[in-house]
Design a protein around this motif. Structure first.
Motif, PDB file in Angstrom:
ATOM      1  N   LEU A 250       0.772  -1.125   0.004  1.00  0.00           N
ATOM      2  CA  LEU A 250       0.029  -0.045   0.020  1.00  0.00           C
ATOM      3  C   LEU A 250       1.029   1.185   0.024  1.00  0.00           C
ATOM      4  CD1 LEU A 250      -3.124   0.855   1.359  1.00  0.00           C
ATOM      5  CD2 LEU A 250      -1.493   1.996   2.564  1.00  0.00           C
ATOM      6  N   SER A 253       2.387   1.688  -3.283  1.00  0.00           N
ATOM      7  CA  SER A 253       1.465   2.265  -4.412  1.00  0.00           C
ATOM      8  C   SER A 253       1.114   3.662  -4.122  1.00  0.00           C
ATOM      9  CB  SER A 253       0.334   1.257  -4.363  1.00  0.00           C
ATOM     10  OG  SER A 253       0.832   0.090  -4.900  1.00  0.00           O
ATOM     11  N   LEU A 254       0.892   4.124  -2.847  1.00  0.00           N
ATOM     12  CA  LEU A 254       0.727   5.289  -2.775  1.00  0.00           C
ATOM     13  C   LEU A 254       1.572   6.312  -3.321  1.00  0.00           C
ATOM     14  CD1 LEU A 254      -0.947   5.502   0.954  1.00  0.00           C
ATOM     15  CD2 LEU A 254      -1.719   6.554  -1.111  1.00  0.00           C
ATOM     16  N   HIS A 257       1.352   6.565  -7.059  1.00  0.00           N
ATOM     17  CA  HIS A 257       0.305   7.147  -7.627  1.00  0.00           C
ATOM     18  C   HIS A 257       0.347   8.820  -7.191  1.00  0.00           C
ATOM     19  CE1 HIS A 257      -1.627   3.521  -8.893  1.00  0.00           C
ATOM     20  NE2 HIS A 257      -1.737   3.159  -7.649  1.00  0.00           N
ATOM     21  N   ALA A 271      -4.351   2.670  -4.219  1.00  0.00           N
ATOM     22  CA  ALA A 271      -3.399   1.748  -3.616  1.00  0.00           C
ATOM     23  C   ALA A 271      -4.002   0.668  -2.759  1.00  0.00           C
ATOM     24  CB  ALA A 271      -2.796   2.751  -2.567  1.00  0.00           C
ATOM     25  N   ASP A 274      -4.573  -1.967  -5.000  1.00  0.00           N
ATOM     26  CA  ASP A 274      -3.105  -2.684  -5.261  1.00  0.00           C
ATOM     27  C   ASP A 274      -2.888  -3.793  -4.163  1.00  0.00           C
ATOM     28  OD1 ASP A 274      -2.807  -1.086  -7.794  1.00  0.00           O
ATOM     29  OD2 ASP A 274      -1.635   0.470  -6.973  1.00  0.00           O
TER      30      ASP A 274
END
Length: 460
Positions: A250, A253-254, A257, A271, A274
């Motif tokens: 997480l 992914s944050l 993005h 996220a 993901d």
């Protein structure tokens, strides 16, 4: 940046109980070792093709040497620790954890940082603080630097119950519900054990821009400064036996993005999905083994991993530039892709080391072409473009012209079709302002989206 540990997985089948005690006997069939903590976050990003630097401290022991091997593909800027490297050994029966043994995981004094570590953090376009309670996140020099950077770049803070509070002003703090409840109840008495309640306490305590409290299969709640109440971030239902690594996925992914320019609610929603996809695919047990011979330690991968087509153009552009390559970009609506498009895109790709397509959004196309267009939506148009071998990334923009997207992307070469031949491209002044060039590629007459749409209308 953050604490790194060696994760060891002993996996096998449990089909009987021990004769000495009523405990399962696991017949170990596989032993896997990998970098955990901040090292797992860095490896995830590196395997996805992003240029990542890991700032940490490593012990000079056998576990520390193994960690260096398992961090192949990641640029590591590390200080030294005189303490044993932490090792976490998990016993799994099938996909289910049975027990975990921790070695060298006791709390240690705050480690020193080197000038090289500080420089690496200062150069980052986005920072993930993966705190695992070993003290690096409490270093005063790093904290001062992060507090300054928080006003300039996204800082994502994944806290630990044994670690310090995040520095004020970070973009988002990502505790799980257990961590959040413990921190909130330490700050205020009689706080209800709900994600909504603890997020409000923690946002005030931590003075971050936002708090994202994760709740496992229930998703997360997001509370930003200025919001009257938290908003729910749902998660898709997945079958997952072991949630290990979901928080790291997480956070990684944050970062991706947010750096791509998405706002926090959208980045958080993506996220969470993901992380769910990561668990559905097998979680940490499905991560590929590190091959130290393929990618020397300390050298970042500079292109997307094989088989993965990225839609994060800013990260790709940065990666290519850092490796000394040339970033090529082109733009358009690409409503109905035809042979002329494909030939022009292939020619543009030959001019550099990656090709990024700046794609007009649906709203942008409607303003330019009329209410009947686009025929194909922006996400499908992007997917079709990414299916081409010559296209490395797609950047969707909502304006009528690509100037704002170009200013963020800053390609070395901006390419348009040869129908501009003899005239100066509208974007030339902007592209040349950072040293870029504008070029044209051959135009193929009698091939157009309008002509194709007219032909389709006659047979519909």
């Amino acid at each position: 940046m953050g604490d790194v540990m060696l994760d060891v997985d002993l996996s096998g089948e449990a089909t009987r109980l021990s004769p000495d005690a009523p405990v399962p006997v696991v017949d170990v069939s596989a032993i896997r070792r990998r970098a955990g903590g901040a090292g797992l976050v860095a490896r995830m990003l590196a395997q996805d093709g992003w240029p990542v630097t890991l700032v940490t401290v490593l012990g000079d022991d056998d576990a520390g040497n193994q960690l260096r091997t398992h961090l192949a593909g990641v640029r590591v800027v590390a200080g030294t620790s005189s303490y044993s490297s932490p090792v976490k050994t998990r016993i799994r029966a099938g996909s289910h954890p049975v027990v975990r043994f921790d070695q060298g995981c006791e709390k240690t004094p705050v480690p020193d940082v080197t000038p090289a570590m500080l420089r690496a953090v200062e150069k980052a376009a986005v920072v993930i603080v993966a705190d695992y309670g070993r003290g690096l996140a409490a270093n005063p020099q790093l904290r001062d630097l992060l507090a300054r950077l928080a006003a300039e770049v996204p800082v994502i803070w994944d806290p630990h119950p044994s670690g310090p509070d995040p520095v004020p002003g970070v973009a988002v703090v990502t505790p799980n519900i257990s961590e959040a409840t413990k921190a909130a109840q330490a700050a205020a008495a009689n706080v209800p054990a709900s994600a909504e309640a603890v997020s409000q306490v923690l946002l005030e305590r931590w003075r971050s821009q936002a708090v994202l409290v994760t709740k496992g299969e229930e998703g997360a709640v997001l509370l930003r400064q200025g919001d009257s109440s938290p908003s729910a971030v749902p998660a898709p239902r997945v079958e997952a036996g072991d949630p290990c690594g979901a928080g790291d996925r997480l956070a990684a992914s944050l970062a991706v993005h947010l750096l791509a320019g998405r706002d926090l609610p959208e980045a958080a929603a993506l996220a969470v999905h993901d992380a769910a996809d990561f668990l559905a695919a097998g979680g940490v047990s499905a991560l590929p083994d590190t091959d130290a011979e393929d990618t020397p330690a300390g050298k970042p991968r500079t292109s997307p991993a094989p088989g993965r087509r990225t839609t994060e153009p800013l990260l790709l552009a940065r990666s290519v530039r850092e490796s000394g390559g040339k970033v090529v970009a082109t733009g358009g609506c690409f409503d109905l892709i035809h042979a002329g498009h494909i030939r022009s895109l292939a020619a543009a790709r030959e001019l550099g080391d990656c090709l990024i397509v700046c794609l007009n959004s649906d709203d942008s196309v409607r303003r330019l072409k009329g209410p009947q267009r686009p025929i194909i939506g922006q996400h499908d148009r992007a997917e079709l473009l990414l299916a081409m071998e010559c296209v490395d990334a797609v950047m969707i923009f909502d304006e009528d012209t690509p100037e704002a997207a170009l200013d963020r992307l800053r390609p070395d070469i901006w390419v348009k079709g040869g129908d501009y031949k003899g005239s100066r491209l509208p974007e030339a002044d902007l592209v040349e302002s950072w040293g870029g060039r504008c070029l044209t590629v051959p135009f193929h007459p009698a091939r157009s989206t309008t002509g194709l749409a007219d032909a389709l209308a006659k047979v519909s």
